[in-house]
Each structure stands twice: as C-alpha cells, then as structure tokens.
Scaffold this motif. Structure first.
Motif, PDB file in Angstrom:
ATOM      1  N   ASN A  44       0.848  -1.193   0.000  1.00 36.41           N
ATOM      2  CA  ASN A  44       0.000   0.000   0.000  1.00 36.41           C
ATOM      3  C   ASN A  44       0.886   1.246   0.000  1.00 36.41           C
ATOM      4  O   ASN A  44       1.056   1.925   1.016  1.00 36.41           O
ATOM      5  CB  ASN A  44      -0.931  -0.022   1.220  1.00 36.41           C
ATOM      6  N   ALA A  45       1.482   1.497  -1.148  1.00 41.37           N
ATOM      7  CA  ALA A  45       2.380   2.641  -1.284  1.00 41.37           C
ATOM      8  C   ALA A  45       2.292   3.158  -2.709  1.00 41.37           C
ATOM      9  O   ALA A  45       1.672   2.541  -3.579  1.00 41.37           O
ATOM     10  CB  ALA A  45       3.816   2.264  -0.930  1.00 41.37           C
ATOM     11  N   LYS A  46       2.916   4.274  -2.939  1.00 43.74           N
ATOM     12  CA  LYS A  46       2.919   4.890  -4.257  1.00 43.74           C
ATOM     13  C   LYS A  46       4.127   4.391  -5.036  1.00 43.74           C
ATOM     14  O   LYS A  46       5.225   4.270  -4.489  1.00 43.74           O
ATOM     15  CB  LYS A  46       2.966   6.415  -4.113  1.00 43.74           C
ATOM     16  N   GLY A  47       3.918   4.091  -6.302  1.00 47.67           N
ATOM     17  CA  GLY A  47       5.017   3.640  -7.129  1.00 47.67           C
ATOM     18  C   GLY A  47       5.931   4.797  -7.512  1.00 47.67           C
ATOM     19  O   GLY A  47       5.655   5.540  -8.446  1.00 47.67           O
ATOM     20  N   THR A  48       7.002   4.958  -6.780  1.00 55.95           N
ATOM     21  CA  THR A  48       7.965   6.023  -7.030  1.00 55.95           C
ATOM     22  C   THR A  48       9.338   5.398  -7.286  1.00 55.95           C
ATOM     23  O   THR A  48       9.562   4.232  -6.925  1.00 55.95           O
ATOM     24  CB  THR A  48       8.063   6.977  -5.832  1.00 55.95           C
ATOM     25  N   PRO A  49      10.271   6.144  -7.875  1.00 58.82           N
ATOM     26  CA  PRO A  49      11.618   5.596  -8.065  1.00 58.82           C
ATOM     27  C   PRO A  49      12.239   5.101  -6.756  1.00 58.82           C
ATOM     28  O   PRO A  49      12.897   4.052  -6.732  1.00 58.82           O
ATOM     29  CB  PRO A  49      12.390   6.776  -8.650  1.00 58.82           C
ATOM     30  N   ARG A  50      12.017   5.844  -5.684  1.00 53.42           N
ATOM     31  CA  ARG A  50      12.587   5.451  -4.397  1.00 53.42           C
ATOM     32  C   ARG A  50      11.976   4.148  -3.901  1.00 53.42           C
ATOM     33  O   ARG A  50      12.702   3.226  -3.491  1.00 53.42           O
ATOM     34  CB  ARG A  50      12.339   6.565  -3.381  1.00 53.42           C
ATOM     35  N   ASN A  51      10.641   4.055  -3.914  1.00 51.57           N
ATOM     36  CA  ASN A  51       9.989   2.840  -3.435  1.00 51.57           C
ATOM     37  C   ASN A  51      10.329   1.633  -4.311  1.00 51.57           C
ATOM     38  O   ASN A  51      10.507   0.514  -3.817  1.00 51.57           O
ATOM     39  CB  ASN A  51       8.480   3.044  -3.379  1.00 51.57           C
ATOM     40  N   ASN A  52      10.416   1.849  -5.615  1.00 53.48           N
ATOM     41  CA  ASN A  52      10.777   0.757  -6.517  1.00 53.48           C
ATOM     42  C   ASN A  52      12.194   0.257  -6.243  1.00 53.48           C
ATOM     43  O   ASN A  52      12.453  -0.947  -6.238  1.00 53.48           O
ATOM     44  CB  ASN A  52      10.670   1.218  -7.973  1.00 53.48           C
ATOM     45  N   ALA A  53      13.111   1.199  -6.023  1.00 54.42           N
ATOM     46  CA  ALA A  53      14.494   0.822  -5.750  1.00 54.42           C
ATOM     47  C   ALA A  53      14.594   0.026  -4.450  1.00 54.42           C
ATOM     48  O   ALA A  53      15.357  -0.953  -4.369  1.00 54.42           O
ATOM     49  CB  ALA A  53      15.379   2.062  -5.685  1.00 54.42           C
ATOM     50  N   ILE A  54      13.813   0.429  -3.446  1.00 54.40           N
ATOM     51  CA  ILE A  54      13.814  -0.308  -2.176  1.00 54.40           C
ATOM     52  C   ILE A  54      13.308  -1.721  -2.382  1.00 54.40           C
ATOM     53  O   ILE A  54      13.900  -2.694  -1.888  1.00 54.40           O
ATOM     54  CB  ILE A  54      12.965   0.434  -1.122  1.00 54.40           C
ATOM     55  N   LEU A  55      12.208  -1.868  -3.129  1.00 57.42           N
ATOM     56  CA  LEU A  55      11.647  -3.196  -3.360  1.00 57.42           C
ATOM     57  C   LEU A  55      12.626  -4.070  -4.149  1.00 57.42           C
ATOM     58  O   LEU A  55      12.804  -5.260  -3.843  1.00 57.42           O
ATOM     59  CB  LEU A  55      10.322  -3.095  -4.101  1.00 57.42           C
ATOM     60  N   LEU A  56      13.287  -3.504  -5.154  1.00 47.75           N
ATOM     61  CA  LEU A  56      14.239  -4.270  -5.939  1.00 47.75           C
ATOM     62  C   LEU A  56      15.428  -4.713  -5.088  1.00 47.75           C
ATOM     63  O   LEU A  56      15.929  -5.839  -5.242  1.00 47.75           O
ATOM     64  CB  LEU A  56      14.728  -3.442  -7.129  1.00 47.75           C
ATOM     65  N   PHE A  57      15.869  -3.849  -4.187  1.00 50.46           N
ATOM     66  CA  PHE A  57      16.991  -4.218  -3.320  1.00 50.46           C
ATOM     67  C   PHE A  57      16.580  -5.308  -2.328  1.00 50.46           C
ATOM     68  O   PHE A  57      17.323  -6.275  -2.107  1.00 50.46           O
ATOM     69  CB  PHE A  57      17.508  -2.990  -2.576  1.00 50.46           C
ATOM     70  N   VAL A  58      15.388  -5.160  -1.753  1.00 53.22           N
ATOM     71  CA  VAL A  58      14.896  -6.185  -0.826  1.00 53.22           C
ATOM     72  C   VAL A  58      14.724  -7.510  -1.561  1.00 53.22           C
ATOM     73  O   VAL A  58      15.114  -8.573  -1.056  1.00 53.22           O
ATOM     74  CB  VAL A  58      13.567  -5.743  -0.192  1.00 53.22           C
ATOM     75  N   GLY A  59      14.168  -7.458  -2.767  1.00 57.78           N
ATOM     76  CA  GLY A  59      14.013  -8.677  -3.552  1.00 57.78           C
ATOM     77  C   GLY A  59      15.344  -9.326  -3.873  1.00 57.78           C
ATOM     78  O   GLY A  59      15.460 -10.559  -3.873  1.00 57.78           O
ATOM     79  N   SER A  60      16.366  -8.514  -4.118  1.00 56.13           N
ATOM     80  CA  SER A  60      17.697  -9.045  -4.395  1.00 56.13           C
ATOM     81  C   SER A  60      18.257  -9.764  -3.179  1.00 56.13           C
ATOM     82  O   SER A  60      18.899 -10.817  -3.301  1.00 56.13           O
ATOM     83  CB  SER A  60      18.640  -7.919  -4.811  1.00 56.13           C
ATOM     84  N   LEU A  61      18.040  -9.228  -2.003  1.00 59.25           N
ATOM     85  CA  LEU A  61      18.493  -9.889  -0.777  1.00 59.25           C
ATOM     86  C   LEU A  61      17.728 -11.189  -0.530  1.00 59.25           C
ATOM     87  O   LEU A  61      18.322 -12.223  -0.196  1.00 59.25           O
ATOM     88  CB  LEU A  61      18.321  -8.945   0.414  1.00 59.25           C
TER      89      LEU A  61
END
Length: 512
Positions: free
Chosen positions: A147-164
């Motif tokens: 439940n968040a807005k799709g922003t460059p910052r939020n996307n980058a966080i999700l991609l980093f978490v997914g990478s971990l």
C-alpha cells in the motif's frame, strides 16, 4: 505443465532400449606415494588433464559441430517468433521445441550410439522444472499488496529487498513472490523497463551471495565449495554491482512522470493473503539439500533404480500439486494465476535442454584443452558469455573443472575443490572461482533464457498486458548498453590485472 514431463519420461526408456552397450572404461591404476616424498608436479598436472578429458568423455562421444545448429535455430525462433509470426508461434512453439530436441536426441542415439547426453538432458531438465514449477505455484498462492505509491525510491527499495531475499529462497522464488506486487505498486505507470530491471536484479544478480541463490553456486557447494565462501568472497563485488544497476534504474524511473494511485490511508503498508504458502516455499528450499552428495542417508535413486530424478524432485513435484490444491483461492484470483507461464517455460526449456547438449560438450572439451592459455579474465568472459545463452550450471562446472586443471586439481574430489576455493594450493585460485561464480550468476541477466525466472517474468508480465521487448530488443536496448559497461568495470577492477593493489588488498583481507 504435464506435457513436457510426458515427453521426457517417454524418451528415456526409448533411449535406454536403443542404446548400444559400451564396455566400462577400466579405471587407471594409481601408484602409492610415500608420505615423506613431495608429489611430482608434472605427474599431478598430467593426471588432472586425464581426469578432465575423462569427465568430458562421461558426456558421450564428441558431437559434430553442425549438431549445434538445432540449438541456434531454436534460439532464433524464440527471438523472431513473437515478433514476426506471433499467431503461428503461439500455437506451435511446443512442436518446434520438441521436434528440434528429438532430432538432437535421436542423432545421439542412432548416429553416435550414445544415450548419455540424452539422459543428462532429461535429468537436468527434470531438476530444473521441478524447482521452477514448484516455486511458481507455491509463490503464486501468496498475495502481497504494498500500500504505497510507485515512485523511483519505493521501486528501488523493493528491488533491493528482492535481491536480498533471492539469496534465501532462490532467484526463482523471489521473482515469483515479488513480481506481481511490484507490478501492482506501479499501476498506471508500469513500463517494460520496470520488469527488465526486475529481471536484472531479483531474478539474477541478487542471487549471487549464497548457494541457495542460483543453481551454479549450489552445484559448487555440492562439489565442495564451503557454504559461506560465496558470501565472504563475492559481497564486495555484488554490492557495488547491485547499487550501480539500481542507480541506472533510478535515473530512468525518475524520468517517468506518470503517477500511480495514492495509497489508501485506511489500509496497512503491506497486506498478505495466503501466508500459509510460505511453508510450501520453505519445504521446497529445504528439499534442495536432500541430495546424496549432501547427506549420505539420502538414497540415490539414479544409482538404485536408474531413474532420471531423485527424492528432491519427488518432493518438489508433490509440493507443486499440494500447494495448488490447498492454496487460498482468493489469493490465486487476486494474482490472476494461470498455468500458461509455466507451460511456456516447460515446453521451450525442454527443447533448450535437449538441443544445447552438443554445445555444452564442445565447450567443455575446448575449455579443458585450452585451460593453460586461459587467464582469469578469460574465464570471467567465457563463463559469462556462455551463461547468457546456455544453462549456467553446467557452464559453471565446465569452467571450474578447467580452472582447477590449471593447478593440477580435480573437480570431482571435494577436498581439492575446497583447497581451490580457500587458495591453500596457490594464492590465486580463489580469484578464478570468484570470477567463474560471479560470471555464471550475473550474466544470466543478459537474455531471456539466461536464467530460469527470466522467461517466466516475461510471460507473467505479458499476461498482464505489459508490452515486453522481443528477445533481441531485450539484448540490444537493455542488457548490452546497461549491463555490459557495469560488467566490464568489474573486469577492469578485479580481473584485468590493471589494479594489482586492489587484488592484493582483498587477497590479504580474505586469505591471510
């Protein structure tokens, strides 16, 4: 989903029935060496070369070079079919994949009198599809809404978490777990590049820290590489690589001025439905270790009953069925679950595994024959470029065997693999293993077929009406201009020899 498995199980008894029995090769006798005498280096190297060629011979007789053509034809069709003849391709791609695979398999059986490559292809395929299908089905029963807005910052966080997370549940598991929530996060502004960078990071580069993350690293673990070796020897390459890819993504995503809907203030940040399927995912990951090479008590079904799968694959296929039957139906509906993505992956990779066997054999022989001339940089680029279009697990193993042969070591002896990883024989050996490990994982992002989840993410995205680039579009617009400069920077820093002080620093930090 059952179609490719039926073809495999049909082909195996046919191959066995038609095979010409070959006399077992007599094992060379080994001479006893007194403990007080130093080993003869030339004899050790010669023995390693013999072992390398014996390992290559285990894959069957040398195939003619032209037998690589069916593999090339299948790759060309995968690249051009959806672009130039999509209707025909969509309806008939299983026939092309099976037809080309059968041609190669039957040539091995009738033309070369060997079923070894056919059996290897079936075994590797069943292991591959068991893991991919089970994780696809189990993860699809978990609905995650951010439940968040799709922003460059939020996307980058999700991609980093997914990478971990990819290092804990494999790149396939992480990709299937996060891809749909990632697309929902960017509702209204979702573009193809969002999924491309997801493939780069979550489906590939992210899984470079543990043997669980990607199949070649697990193969190395089975051969004798210590479990935490990859984490301690790769993180300082992994982290800047991930951050550089994220930086490129952030710049591109910041140019996307379309806004996604605002979050609902009455809802929590993360909503999860079907959480019980996390248990199925855990069972799948744990079953990866149920292998005779890891635990002696695990029965080897290959050896006992001559079947092309083991206890691990039986567990995974059983979990796939149970996870679907017992899944939260609402979670499946919200995820818009269908079997089409795994069906497409199943048929195409059946053809890929069958047709790539000649290429793998020829590459293995070349690597062994030219190991002495190959530098660590050549191992990096060789492993990487071939992992882009071939299965990166056997590519990793072939180049590892060749690199160990340079130092008189045998990849089939766990103690020697461990010595190679820990540089107890020669101070440079760990650089070779690091280069091969990084290249096998990172370069899987170069094409849709470089790693198992790549094609599946593409199929899921297209089911959700995302206009994904073609095979060549992916390579020319994204992987070549974005990844190759980053991978070349890795080469310059670590494997070119231009910065010996940097190499010496990490060697001193890690080895001594």
């Amino acid at each position: 989903m059952l179609g490719p498995l039926v073809v495999c199980l049909w082909l195996l008894p046919v191959a066995s029935a038609l095979a010409q029995e070959a006399p077992a090769a007599e094992a060379p006798a080994t001479e006893a060496v007194e403990a007080e005498h130093a080993p003869d280096t030339s004899a050790t190297v010669a023995h390693a070369e013999e072992a390398a060629h014996a390992a290559a011979d285990e894959h069957g007789p040398r195939p003619p070079v032209w037998l690589v053509l069916p593999f090339v034809i299948l790759l060309v069709m995968i690249a051009t079919g959806p672009l130039f003849y999509p209707h025909h391709w969509h309806h008939h791609y299983p026939k092309y994949a099976v037809g080309l695979g059968l041609f190669v398999s039957l040539y091995y059986i009738f033309g070369l009198g060997s079923t070894t490559p056919v059996v290897h292809a079936i075994e590797e395929y069943l292991s591959f599809i068991a893991l991919v299908a089970s994780l696809f089905i189990a993860a699809s029963g978990i609905y995650i809404n951010i439940n968040a807005k799709g922003t460059p910052r939020n996307n980058a966080i999700l991609l980093f978490v997914g990478s971990l997370v990819a290092n804990l549940i494999a790149t396939t598991g992480a990709a299937m777990l996060f891809v749909r929530s990632y697309m929902r996060l960017n509702k209204g502004r979702l573009k193809p590049y969002h999924l491309i960078f997801f493939i780069f990071l979550v489906a590939n580069v992210g899984g470079g820290l543990t043997p669980i993350g990607d199949p070649p690293l697990f193969l190395g673990f089975l051969r004798g590489v210590p479990f935490f070796w990859t984490l301690t020897h790769v993180w300082f390459v992994w982290l800047p690589t991930v951050l550089l890819i994220l930086a490129v993504f952030y710049v591109i995503d910041a140019r996307n001025k379309i806004e996604s809907p605002d979050p609902d203030p009455s809802q929590p940040l993360v909503q999860i439905r079907g959480a019980k399927n996390f248990l199925w995912v855990l069972v799948i990951i744990l079953s990866v270790f149920i292998d005779p090479n890891v635990f002696e008590w695990v029965p080897d079904l290959h050896e006992l009953y001559h079947i092309p799968f083991g206890i691990r694959e039986i567990i995974m296929f059983s979990v796939a069925v149970l996870a679907y039957k017992l899944a939260d139906r609402e979670a499946l509906r919200k995820n818009e679950f269908t079997f089409e993505p795994i069906r497409e992956v199943g048929w195409l990779f059946l053809g890929i595994f069958a047709t790539m066997q000649p290429a793998l054999q020829l590459i293995s022989l070349f690597a062994h024959d030219h190991a002495e001339q190959l530098t660590v940089g050549m191992f990096y680029w060789g492993t990487g470029s071939l992992s882009s279009v071939l299965d990166n697990a056997p590519t990793y193993l072939n180049f590892l065997a060749a690199a160990m042969g340079k130092f008189g070591l045998d990849v089939n002896v766990p103690e020697q693999v461990r010595a190679f990883a820990e540089a107890s024989v020669h101070p440079e050996t760990w650089f070779y293993l690091q280069a091969i490990s990084i290249a096998a994982v990172f370069f899987g992002a170069m094409t849709y077929i470089g790693n198992a989840p790549n094609f599946m993410v593409k199929a899921i995205a297209e089911e959700n009406k995302v206009d994904m680039p073609s095979f060549m579009g992916y390579v020319t617009k994204y992987s070549l201009p974005i990844l190759i400069p980053i991978y070349f920077l890795i080469y310059l820093l670590f494997y070119s020899g231009l910065f010996p002080g940097l190499d010496a620093f990490f060697e001193q930090l890690l080895i001594r």
